[in-house]
Design an enzyme around this catalytic site. Structure first.
Site, mmCIF file in Angstrom:
data_model
loop_
_atom_site.group_PDB
_atom_site.id
_atom_site.type_symbol
_atom_site.label_atom_id
_atom_site.label_comp_id
_atom_site.label_asym_id
_atom_site.label_seq_id
_atom_site.Cartn_x
_atom_site.Cartn_y
_atom_site.Cartn_z
ATOM 1 C CG ASP A 16 -2.064 0.977 1.104
ATOM 2 O OD1 ASP A 16 -2.385 1.386 -0.029
ATOM 3 O OD2 ASP A 16 -2.638 1.350 2.142
ATOM 4 N NE ARG A 20 -1.499 6.587 1.237
ATOM 5 C CZ ARG A 20 -1.708 5.674 2.178
ATOM 6 N NH1 ARG A 20 -1.600 6.010 3.453
ATOM 7 N NH2 ARG A 20 -2.019 4.445 1.840
ATOM 8 C CG HIS A 33 0.063 2.296 -9.284
ATOM 9 N ND1 HIS A 33 -0.213 1.868 -7.996
ATOM 10 C CD2 HIS A 33 -0.982 3.082 -9.650
ATOM 11 C CE1 HIS A 33 -1.383 2.383 -7.620
ATOM 12 N NE2 HIS A 33 -1.861 3.133 -8.596
ATOM 13 C CG ASN A 64 -7.686 -1.840 -5.452
ATOM 14 O OD1 ASN A 64 -6.750 -2.627 -5.254
ATOM 15 N ND2 ASN A 64 -7.978 -0.887 -4.581
HETATM 16 C C1 IPE Z 1 -5.384 -2.651 -0.359
HETATM 17 O O1 IPE Z 1 -5.045 -1.330 -0.522
HETATM 18 C C2 IPE Z 1 -5.384 -3.355 -1.679
HETATM 19 C C3 IPE Z 1 -4.070 -3.540 -2.283
HETATM 20 C C4 IPE Z 1 -2.922 -3.233 -1.754
HETATM 21 C C5 IPE Z 1 -4.084 -4.151 -3.593
HETATM 22 P P1 IPE Z 1 -6.158 -0.193 -0.725
HETATM 23 O O2 IPE Z 1 -5.434 1.096 -0.825
HETATM 24 O O3 IPE Z 1 -7.041 -0.559 -1.860
HETATM 25 O O4 IPE Z 1 -6.993 -0.307 0.618
HETATM 26 P P2 IPE Z 1 -7.778 0.788 1.439
HETATM 27 O O5 IPE Z 1 -8.683 1.493 0.467
HETATM 28 O O6 IPE Z 1 -6.772 1.708 2.031
HETATM 29 O O7 IPE Z 1 -8.502 0.010 2.495
HETATM 30 C C1 IPE Z 2 -1.355 0.288 -3.491
HETATM 31 O O1 IPE Z 2 -1.178 1.665 -3.512
HETATM 32 C C2 IPE Z 2 -1.570 -0.300 -4.857
HETATM 33 C C3 IPE Z 2 -2.959 -0.683 -5.159
HETATM 34 C C4 IPE Z 2 -3.947 -0.695 -4.306
HETATM 35 C C5 IPE Z 2 -3.246 -1.098 -6.520
HETATM 36 P P1 IPE Z 2 -2.427 2.662 -3.536
HETATM 37 O O2 IPE Z 2 -2.805 2.892 -4.946
HETATM 38 O O3 IPE Z 2 -3.512 2.157 -2.666
HETATM 39 O O4 IPE Z 2 -1.760 3.961 -2.936
HETATM 40 P P2 IPE Z 2 -2.386 4.919 -1.835
HETATM 41 O O5 IPE Z 2 -2.832 4.065 -0.694
HETATM 42 O O6 IPE Z 2 -3.517 5.622 -2.488
HETATM 43 O O7 IPE Z 2 -1.273 5.818 -1.452
HETATM 44 MG MG MG Z 3 -4.001 2.411 -0.726
#
Ligand code: IPE
Ligand code: IPE
Ligand code: MG
Length: 236
Positions: A16, A20, A33, A64
């Site tokens: 995660d 950010r 990503h 997602n």
């Molecule tokens: C969890 O992260 C899913 C993955 C890392 C693929 P998210 O960013 O989607 O989760 P939330 O929204 O913070 O719970």
């Molecule tokens: C994790 O990073 C990757 C996926 C969930 C695909 P995020 O895309 O959730 O990044 P943040 O949490 O918004 O920073």
């Molecule tokens: Mg996230």
């Protein structure tokens, strides 16, 4: 007291914080990503070096899909690139690729790349990389319940015979040991629908760093933290 191997046999990671990480740099989310994909390569190497047998990575959740279309399609393109670029590496490193999740929701091209990589690496034995794609723990549990219910309705199984073992055999992770160590990056203290059944006794380590900043040394630190834990499994 039972003893457990000091190296977790199965590490599962909620990767995660990509968005950010990019935001902090004033860059578009997709760059986060992209940088996150580099971390995958490094952490995979770290797992091999440490002797971890299974690494499960939460790459895309059922939820997602509700992100903006542009981000979803950019993620799918990145996944396609990753699968194409990694086939040789996985092969050379004797790594088997498995996937869990509702793969029928993925674009046909991505599914074809997954099938090709899975088939090509099926007999590899050094390590297993499990990619959770379009994955949701609740969806997986519901599908297992549905498959048992349909067998019971058809008279193939007796409802009284359904136990934890039989139930787990209907999950997509059948045959894979439960995770010993669950890591989540970016400091968030939640599970977000990941491996709900399987993590019942996993040791949880939350790391503040965003996923693109997570590397081998962070993995080593998380494993050290795991080694300091006293796993009791409900006993004394
Ligand atoms: C969890 O992260 C899913 C993955 C890392 C693929 P998210 O960013 O989607 O989760 P939330 O929204 O913070 O719970
Ligand atoms: C994790 O990073 C990757 C996926 C969930 C695909 P995020 O895309 O959730 O990044 P943040 O949490 O918004 O920073
Ligand atoms: Mg996230």
């Amino acid at each position: 007291m039972a003893t457990y191997p000091s190296i977790p046999r199965h590490v599962a990671i909620i990767m995660d914080g990509n968005g950010r990480w990019a935001k902090e740099r004033g860059r578009p989310r997709i760059e986060g990503h992209r940088a996150g994909a580099e971390s995958v390569t490094e952490v995979l190497k770290g797992c091999i070096e440490q002797g971890v047998e299974y690494l499960t990575l939460y790459a895309f959740s059922s939820e997602n899909w509700s992100r903006p279309e542009t981000e979803v399609s950019a993620l799918m393109t990145l996944l396609n690139h990753f699968l194409k670029a990694k086939l040789k590496d996985l092969d050379r490193q004797n790594i088997r690729l498995l996937t869990i999740g509702q793969l029928d929701r993925l674009p046909a091209k991505t599914r074809a790349l997954i099938e090709r990589t899975e088939a090509h690496t099926a007999n590899h034995t050094a390590m297993t990389l499990v990619l959770a794609l379009s994955y949701g723990g609740r969806e997986e549990i519901v599908a297992a319940a549905r498959s048992l219910a349909s067998d019971a309705a058809a008279g193939k199984i007796n409802p009284a015979d359904i136990d934890g073992e039989l139930f787990a055999s209907r999950l997509q992770t059948a045959g894979i040991p439960d995770p010993d160590l669950l890591i989540r990056t970016s400091g968030e203290m939640r599970i977000s629908n990941f491996l709900l059944w399987q993590i019942s006794y996993a040791e949880i380590v939350i790391v503040k760093k965003f996923w693109p900043d997570f590397g081998k040394s962070d993995l080593a630190e998380a494993i050290e933290e795991y080694q300091r834990r006293h796993r009791r499994f409900g006993a004394l």
